[in-house]
Design a protein around this motif. Structure first.
Motif, mmCIF file in Angstrom:
data_model
loop_
_atom_site.group_PDB
_atom_site.id
_atom_site.type_symbol
_atom_site.label_atom_id
_atom_site.label_comp_id
_atom_site.label_asym_id
_atom_site.label_seq_id
_atom_site.Cartn_x
_atom_site.Cartn_y
_atom_site.Cartn_z
ATOM 1 N N UNK A 199 25.105 71.842 -21.045
ATOM 2 C CA UNK A 199 24.036 72.204 -20.111
ATOM 3 C C UNK A 199 23.421 70.962 -19.483
ATOM 4 N N UNK A 200 23.198 69.933 -20.305
ATOM 5 C CA UNK A 200 22.612 68.689 -19.800
ATOM 6 C C UNK A 200 23.543 68.044 -18.775
ATOM 7 N N UNK A 201 24.836 68.049 -19.061
ATOM 8 C CA UNK A 201 25.806 67.462 -18.142
ATOM 9 C C UNK A 201 25.831 68.209 -16.806
ATOM 10 N N UNK A 202 25.724 69.529 -16.841
ATOM 11 C CA UNK A 202 25.674 70.299 -15.596
ATOM 12 C C UNK A 202 24.439 69.945 -14.784
ATOM 13 N N UNK A 203 23.287 69.816 -15.457
ATOM 14 C CA UNK A 203 22.058 69.448 -14.765
ATOM 15 C C UNK A 203 22.190 68.071 -14.125
ATOM 16 N N UNK A 204 22.788 67.159 -14.856
ATOM 17 C CA UNK A 204 22.955 65.798 -14.338
ATOM 18 C C UNK A 204 23.900 65.780 -13.138
ATOM 19 N N UNK A 205 24.919 66.603 -13.169
ATOM 20 C CA UNK A 205 25.835 66.701 -12.028
ATOM 21 C C UNK A 205 25.113 67.219 -10.788
ATOM 22 N N UNK A 206 24.228 68.190 -10.987
ATOM 23 C CA UNK A 206 23.452 68.712 -9.856
ATOM 24 C C UNK A 206 22.559 67.627 -9.274
ATOM 25 N N UNK A 207 21.896 66.881 -10.151
ATOM 26 C CA UNK A 207 21.041 65.778 -9.689
ATOM 27 C C UNK A 207 21.858 64.779 -8.880
ATOM 28 N N UNK A 208 23.022 64.405 -9.376
ATOM 29 C CA UNK A 208 23.842 63.415 -8.683
ATOM 30 C C UNK A 208 24.405 63.950 -7.373
ATOM 31 N N UNK A 209 24.637 65.252 -7.311
ATOM 32 C CA UNK A 209 25.125 65.855 -6.072
ATOM 33 C C UNK A 209 24.066 65.789 -4.981
ATOM 34 N N UNK A 210 22.850 66.159 -5.318
ATOM 35 C CA UNK A 210 21.775 66.194 -4.333
ATOM 36 C C UNK A 210 21.217 64.798 -4.041
ATOM 37 N N UNK A 211 21.128 63.969 -5.070
ATOM 38 C CA UNK A 211 20.431 62.684 -4.952
ATOM 39 C C UNK A 211 21.254 61.578 -5.604
ATOM 40 N N UNK A 212 22.418 61.244 -5.025
ATOM 41 C CA UNK A 212 23.315 60.281 -5.666
ATOM 42 C C UNK A 212 22.708 58.892 -5.831
ATOM 43 N N UNK A 213 21.766 58.528 -4.978
ATOM 44 C CA UNK A 213 21.133 57.207 -5.076
ATOM 45 C C UNK A 213 19.934 57.209 -6.018
ATOM 46 N N UNK A 214 19.600 58.376 -6.591
ATOM 47 C CA UNK A 214 18.471 58.509 -7.528
ATOM 48 C C UNK A 214 17.173 57.970 -6.925
ATOM 49 N N UNK A 215 16.894 58.421 -5.703
ATOM 50 C CA UNK A 215 15.668 57.965 -5.034
ATOM 51 C C UNK A 215 14.515 58.958 -5.157
ATOM 52 N N UNK A 216 14.817 60.216 -5.507
ATOM 53 C CA UNK A 216 13.765 61.231 -5.566
ATOM 54 C C UNK A 216 13.224 61.350 -6.989
ATOM 55 N N UNK A 217 11.988 60.954 -7.146
ATOM 56 C CA UNK A 217 11.284 61.015 -8.427
ATOM 57 C C UNK A 217 12.140 60.448 -9.568
ATOM 58 N N UNK A 218 12.566 59.204 -9.415
ATOM 59 C CA UNK A 218 13.396 58.610 -10.467
ATOM 60 C C UNK A 218 12.639 58.487 -11.781
ATOM 61 N N UNK A 219 13.384 58.538 -12.860
ATOM 62 C CA UNK A 219 12.843 58.417 -14.217
ATOM 63 C C UNK A 219 11.998 59.617 -14.625
ATOM 64 N N UNK A 220 12.105 60.721 -13.903
ATOM 65 C CA UNK A 220 11.460 61.972 -14.277
ATOM 66 C C UNK A 220 12.581 62.991 -14.564
ATOM 67 N N UNK A 221 12.416 63.735 -15.596
ATOM 68 C CA UNK A 221 13.409 64.699 -16.076
ATOM 69 C C UNK A 221 14.636 63.968 -16.624
#
Length: 465
Positions: free
Chosen positions: A438-460
């Protein structure tokens, strides 16, 4: 940040939309509980989704991170900036439409919850999201953490109420999904990705939510029980008897009422005698001729349950004032380690007993106060510093108490994050407890939408992920 970046923001937003002076920025960087200190060189205050999109594209060009923020009333550090810009939604506060026929309200993320309630009431409709901070908290923050609130038994939590969203994506594209449809099975229901995502996948700029007919009958009652198991059995009995008329059922321990009275002695004492546990019941109906009070009184009499049914609106407000004051009273009492958790309803009482036992075994002098919403199993299991322990020493116990409480929650099939989100506070805990798949799926979604990790980084998620 470069001068070119700042100059570009000035051109996009004008003088009222960009705060750069440290004295102007400081109030937006202050975290609600003082656990974190925000850091940002600029506070951006847009007035439209188009301005948000322009800012997002500007940040992408200059590789600047973005922390979205609405009312900043959160308890998990989800709206605390850690560099980059702070995108405050407070100026996007328009109610775009109320549609009485469709039973919907379309409003921007910066709308204060109490204002939405008042606007709906003026149309003889009810905006059902309600919480003690409703005069301060804003729609965007409540969408981002999936607020449950005080009416959850009958109307559901935020996720149940949202029909459509307008979202600015990390690409700078605007998803205009403000549909008022009750049923739309044309592909994935994307709105649920953003509700509860705490601004990590995009910035919610507006939402279309369900409204309900405004109740013409309201019955409020306080009941008492010798234990939390008995109180939960009472909840089930009331729920089964009154079905759709039960709007809310709050669980309150005696020591929470003692704490409230120490904070404000003018607040109501529900009964002449003390009881270990209390339940605050709210029934409502749209039929002005429907009598709910008599059958509720009869039921509570049958159960031989100590009960106080409010005789009028003033007494109902006085009963609710006790519940609303708990959080503020805890703040006044000293440092607090808060656990916003949820349990299956059949394990909630067991959790209260076992978690209390274990935290007291760890620190016998800690003040344990667990209260919350019976309807969705959401418990605010909060621990206040002992009078003889400095706040810093107590706060140093945060990890130990988290492990005790969260282990119990996880073992009982619950969640470590209910309606206040994960934020920065629980990011490591999320990874610790989530199923790896489940965690891996969530992380994949995050990387799909925000690959540069610019939106609210270090949260969630941690920036290191």
């Amino acid at each position: 940040m470069s001068e070119a970046f700042i100059q570009e923001l000035k051109t996009l937003l004008g003088p009222e939309g960009l705060l750069l002076e440290s004295a102007e920025i400081a109030p937006f960087l202050k975290e609600n509980r003082g656990l974190y200190q925000g850091v940002s060189c600029a506070v951006v205050r847009p007035t439209s989704a188009e301005e948000v999109a322009a800012v997002v594209k500007c940040c992408a060009r200059h590789q600047v991170t973005i922390t979205p923020q609405s009312g900043n009333t959160g308890l998990c550090g989800g709206a605390v900036a850690d560099g980059g810009i702070l995108l405050n939604m407070g100026r996007m506060n328009k109610i775009r439409e109320i549609d009485p026929l469709n039973g919907t309200i379309t409003a921007e993320a910066g709308c204060i919850m109490a204002d939405l309630q008042a606007a709906a009431k003026a149309e003889d409709l009810m905006f059902t999201l309600s919480c003690p901070s409703e005069k301060e908290c804003q729609l965007g923050g409540n969408l981002s953490t999936n607020l449950g609130g005080l009416n959850v038994v009958r109307y559901g939590n935020t996720r149940d109420l949202v029909l459509g969203l307008e979202v600015v994506l990390p690409s700078g594209d605007i998803w205009r999904g403000l549909r008022g449809l009750r049923k739309d099975n044309a592909g994935y229901d994307l709105k649920h990705l953003f509700i509860g995502a705490e601004g990590t996948l995009g910035v919610i700029t507006a939402a279309t939510l369900k409204l309900f007919p405004y109740p013409k009958v309201r019955v409020t009652a306080m009941v008492a029980a010798p234990g939390i198991h008995e109180l939960m059995e009472l909840f089930v009995t009331v729920r089964n008897r009154f079905a759709d008329h039960l709007a809310g059922f709050e669980i309150i321990p005696r020591n929470a009422i003692d704490l409230v009275h120490a904070f404000d002695s003018s607040l109501l004492e529900p009964f002449p005698e003390r009881h270990p546990w209390y339940g605050l019941i709210e029934l409502n109906a749209t039929d002005p001729g429907l009598d709910l009070q008599t059958p509720l009184q009869n039921l509570l009499s049958e159960l031989n349950c100590p009960a106080r049914c409010a005789a009028n609106a003033a007494e109902a407000s006085a009963l609710w004032a006790v519940r609303h004051a708990i959080s503020e009273a805890q703040t006044a009492a000293g440092a607090s380690i808060k656990h916003d958790v949820s349990l299956p309803l059949n394990r909630l009482a067991d959790f209260m007993v076992e978690a209390t036992r274990q935290v007291l075994a760890h620190l016998p002098s800690v003040f344990v106060c667990g209260y919350g919403h019976a309807g969705d199993g959401n418990v605010h299991f909060n621990l206040t510093q002992p009078k003889d322990m400095p706040a810093a020493d107590f706060n140093a116990q945060h990890h130990a108490f988290n492990r005790i409480v969260h282990d119990i929650v996880h073992g009982m099939g619950g969640s470590i994050a209910a309606e206040h989100g994960v934020g920065r506070l629980k990011a490591a805990e999320l990874k610790h407890y989530k199923d790896p798949v489940e965690y891996a799926m969530m992380l994949q979604i995050k990387r799909l939408f925000d690959p540069a990790n610019r939106f609210n980084p270090d949260k969630v998620f941690s920036c290191a992920e």
